[in-house]
Write an enzyme that holds these catalytic residues in place. Structure first.
Site, PDB file in Angstrom:
ATOM      1  N   ARG A 214       0.852  -1.196   0.000  1.00  0.00           N
ATOM      2  CA  ARG A 214       0.000   0.000   0.000  1.00  0.00           C
ATOM      3  C   ARG A 214       0.886   1.244   0.000  1.00  0.00           C
ATOM      4  O   ARG A 214       0.596   2.242  -0.638  1.00  0.00           O
ATOM      5  CB  ARG A 214      -0.944   0.030   1.214  1.00  0.00           C
ATOM      6  CG  ARG A 214      -1.568   1.419   1.433  1.00  0.00           C
ATOM      7  CD  ARG A 214      -2.847   1.429   2.256  1.00  0.00           C
ATOM      8  NE  ARG A 214      -2.798   0.571   3.413  1.00  0.00           N
ATOM      9  CZ  ARG A 214      -2.097   0.821   4.529  1.00  0.00           C
ATOM     10  NH1 ARG A 214      -1.392   1.917   4.661  1.00  0.00           N
ATOM     11  NH2 ARG A 214      -2.117  -0.034   5.518  1.00  0.00           N
TER      12      ARG A 214
ATOM     13  N   TYR B 283     -16.449  17.283 -13.584  1.00  0.00           N
ATOM     14  CA  TYR B 283     -16.946  15.912 -13.641  1.00  0.00           C
ATOM     15  C   TYR B 283     -17.993  15.678 -12.549  1.00  0.00           C
ATOM     16  O   TYR B 283     -17.800  16.092 -11.401  1.00  0.00           O
ATOM     17  CB  TYR B 283     -15.755  14.959 -13.467  1.00  0.00           C
ATOM     18  CG  TYR B 283     -16.131  13.516 -13.412  1.00  0.00           C
ATOM     19  CD1 TYR B 283     -16.577  12.849 -14.553  1.00  0.00           C
ATOM     20  CD2 TYR B 283     -16.052  12.808 -12.223  1.00  0.00           C
ATOM     21  CE1 TYR B 283     -16.930  11.517 -14.500  1.00  0.00           C
ATOM     22  CE2 TYR B 283     -16.398  11.473 -12.160  1.00  0.00           C
ATOM     23  CZ  TYR B 283     -16.839  10.830 -13.305  1.00  0.00           C
ATOM     24  OH  TYR B 283     -17.191   9.510 -13.239  1.00  0.00           O
TER      25      TYR B 283
ATOM     26  N   ASP C 203      -8.082  19.185 -13.190  1.00  0.00           N
ATOM     27  CA  ASP C 203      -8.385  17.859 -13.734  1.00  0.00           C
ATOM     28  C   ASP C 203      -8.041  17.897 -15.222  1.00  0.00           C
ATOM     29  O   ASP C 203      -8.688  18.594 -16.000  1.00  0.00           O
ATOM     30  CB  ASP C 203      -9.875  17.547 -13.501  1.00  0.00           C
ATOM     31  CG  ASP C 203     -10.259  16.128 -13.924  1.00  0.00           C
ATOM     32  OD1 ASP C 203      -9.619  15.587 -14.851  1.00  0.00           O
ATOM     33  OD2 ASP C 203     -11.214  15.584 -13.348  1.00  0.00           O
TER      34      ASP C 203
ATOM     35  N   LYS D 221      -9.378   6.891 -18.687  1.00  0.00           N
ATOM     36  CA  LYS D 221      -9.787   7.463 -19.962  1.00  0.00           C
ATOM     37  C   LYS D 221      -8.639   7.381 -20.981  1.00  0.00           C
ATOM     38  O   LYS D 221      -8.226   6.305 -21.323  1.00  0.00           O
ATOM     39  CB  LYS D 221     -10.276   8.897 -19.729  1.00  0.00           C
ATOM     40  CG  LYS D 221     -11.250   9.022 -18.533  1.00  0.00           C
ATOM     41  CD  LYS D 221     -12.554   8.275 -18.710  1.00  0.00           C
ATOM     42  CE  LYS D 221     -13.379   8.166 -17.429  1.00  0.00           C
ATOM     43  NZ  LYS D 221     -13.688   9.416 -16.772  1.00  0.00           N
TER      44      LYS D 221
HETATM   45  C1  LIG Z   1     -13.996   9.773 -15.445  1.00  0.00           C
HETATM   46  C2  LIG Z   1     -13.557  11.058 -14.899  1.00  0.00           C
HETATM   47  C3  LIG Z   1     -13.207  11.199 -13.560  1.00  0.00           C
HETATM   48  C4  LIG Z   1     -13.344  10.073 -12.576  1.00  0.00           C
HETATM   49  O1  LIG Z   1     -12.482   9.021 -12.859  1.00  0.00           O
HETATM   50  P1  LIG Z   1     -12.792   7.475 -12.535  1.00  0.00           P
HETATM   51  O2  LIG Z   1     -11.591   6.799 -13.060  1.00  0.00           O
HETATM   52  O3  LIG Z   1     -14.061   7.133 -13.231  1.00  0.00           O
HETATM   53  O4  LIG Z   1     -12.950   7.375 -11.061  1.00  0.00           O
HETATM   54  C5  LIG Z   1     -12.735  12.425 -13.134  1.00  0.00           C
HETATM   55  N1  LIG Z   1     -12.633  13.470 -13.974  1.00  0.00           N
HETATM   56  C6  LIG Z   1     -12.971  13.367 -15.266  1.00  0.00           C
HETATM   57  C7  LIG Z   1     -12.838  14.558 -16.157  1.00  0.00           C
HETATM   58  C8  LIG Z   1     -13.442  12.170 -15.779  1.00  0.00           C
HETATM   59  O5  LIG Z   1     -13.790  12.089 -17.072  1.00  0.00           O
END
Ligand SMILES: *Cc1c(COP(=O)(O)O)cnc(C)c1O
Length: 388
Positions: A57, A109, A181, A206
């Site tokens: 961890r 998001y 982000d 993504k």
């Molecule tokens: C999908 C997404 C998240 C969250 O990510 P997960 O891997 O689904 O937990 C955060 N920010 C953006 C812009 C996203 O597209």
């Protein structure tokens, strides 16, 4: 070194984590929970030696390779990997304290909005949502206890653009921790730390992973000291990925350039085509002439990306489109090699109350498309059929 080369040559092109490097071109998957430390203890000077890894961890060599890679790509000091993008967001927000106030862009998001409005609200972190496409709104939302600014550009799902340099400049001047982000752009197209951000977060699920086969998250800090703060949370909260998932994201990163450039080219073609379609009311894509944020976006990113949205003329048309698609999957998520159509009002942004959704322009006829690697001609034929 150009960006495309850096994706491949970033210190981890060969296995350097073992005592005797093997020269393997892939990082091994260290599938272990713990590490024998007997050799690390010198009996005469017990406790003085600490080897690099003790418990998985706290650190794992496969994960460390990914963490160092993303730090290099984003131009930050320290990288951290998490079990999901939202785990990365939640862990970074954990750097704030109860009684603090955070200003966040209003169309971040949906899951980031949800954690601010449920979990962190309950723990006493106050939150103001602003339209960050006008930086003045950030100044207006400032309170004496404002400690952080959370941005996402292009925004999700309306692809609104935030002027990063202007907003990050405000954060710097007011002493706010700035968090961006960068999921939609990836460091191949946009590097917020170079523009003044303190922390960049990613859903590596993504574009970085890129194959719709892993859920993972990343964060990069501008300084080593912010990194030390975040490391305490990563280790303390423990929302870490397993080594296989870290390995999959690293494999994805190696092909990021070719995937993203091809997907972006497809998205640009599809956006222009959709704009001419009689069943389409509006198209949102920062690469389209007339997009209100185009100039700002071009000043801070190297391309418009591979995600677009459009508003069908009616709610019924939108639903019929989703029902008739042949190649595009109807799903949440984005950034994979497969084209995905999603329906924000019922999927990614369902957590936002309907009245708030309406105010934000997230109408029931809005569809988001993440363009994959299929031939754009086939995608256009598929969309044409589904819209007619
Ligand atoms: C999908 C997404 C998240 C969250 O990510 P997960 O891997 O689904 O937990 C955060 N920010 C953006 C812009 C996203 O597209």
């Amino acid at each position: 070194m150009k960006r495309g080369t850096l994706l491949i040559h970033n210190k981890h092109e060969t296995d350097s984590s073992a005592g005797a490097p093997t020269g393997a071109l892939g990082i091994p998957v260290y599938q272990t929970s713990t590490f024998d430390q007997a050799a690390a203890y010198d009996l005469e000077r017990a406790g003085e030696f600490r080897q690099m890894y003790d418990y998985a961890r706290s650190g794992n060599p496969t994960r460390a390779a990914l963490e160092e890679t993303i730090a290099v790509l984003e131009g930050g000091e320290k990288g951290y990997a998490f079990g999901s993008g939202i785990a990365a967001v939640a862990s970074v927000l954990g750097m704030l304290a109860s009684g603090d106030h955070i200003i966040a862009a209003e169309d971040i998001y949906g899951g980031s909005y949800r954690i601010l409005n449920t979990f962190y609200k309950r723990w006493g972190l106050a939150h103001t949502a602003v339209d960050a496409s006008d930086p003045e709104n950030i100044l207006r939302a400032l309170k004496p206890n404002t400690r952080a600014l959370f941005l996402e550009t292009p925004s999700n799902p309306l692809l609104k653009i935030t002027d990063l340099k202007a907003c990050l400049g405000i954060a710097r001047e007011k002493g706010l921790l700035s968090i961006v982000d960068n999921t939609f752009m990836t460091p191949y197209l946009q590097r917020p730390i170079e523009m003044g951000a303190d922390i960049v977060v990613h859903s590596a699920t993504k574009f970085l992973g890129g194959h719709s086969d892993v859920v993972s998250g990343l964060a990069v800090t501008r300084t080593a000291s912010l990194g030390a703060d975040l490391y305490r949370i990563q280790n303390g909260f423990g929302a870490v990925p397993g080594p296989w998932d870290a390995w999959l994201v690293m494999r994805g990163i190696k092909t990021l350039k070719v995937r993203l450039l091809a997907q972006q080219e497809g998205a640009a073609r599809i956006a222009s085509w959709l704009r001419e379609h009689p069943a389409v009311e509006d198209v949102y894509y920062p690469g389209l002439p007339g997009h209100p944020g185009k100039a700002v976006h071009e000043g801070q990113a190297d391309g418009p990306g591979a995600v677009l949205s459009f508003k069908a003329r009616t709610h019924e048309l939108a639903l019929r489109f989703l029902g008739k698609l042949k190649y595009a999957a109807v799903a949440v998520s984005l950034g994979g090699v497969e084209t995905i159509a999603s329906y924000p009002a019922r999927m990614s942004h369902a957590a936002i109350p309907p009245a708030e959704r309406a105010r934000l322009g997230l109408s029931d006829s809005l569809i988001r498309i993440s363009v994959g690697l299929e031939d754009p001609d086939d995608l256009i034929a598929d969309f044409d059929n589904a819209l007619s």
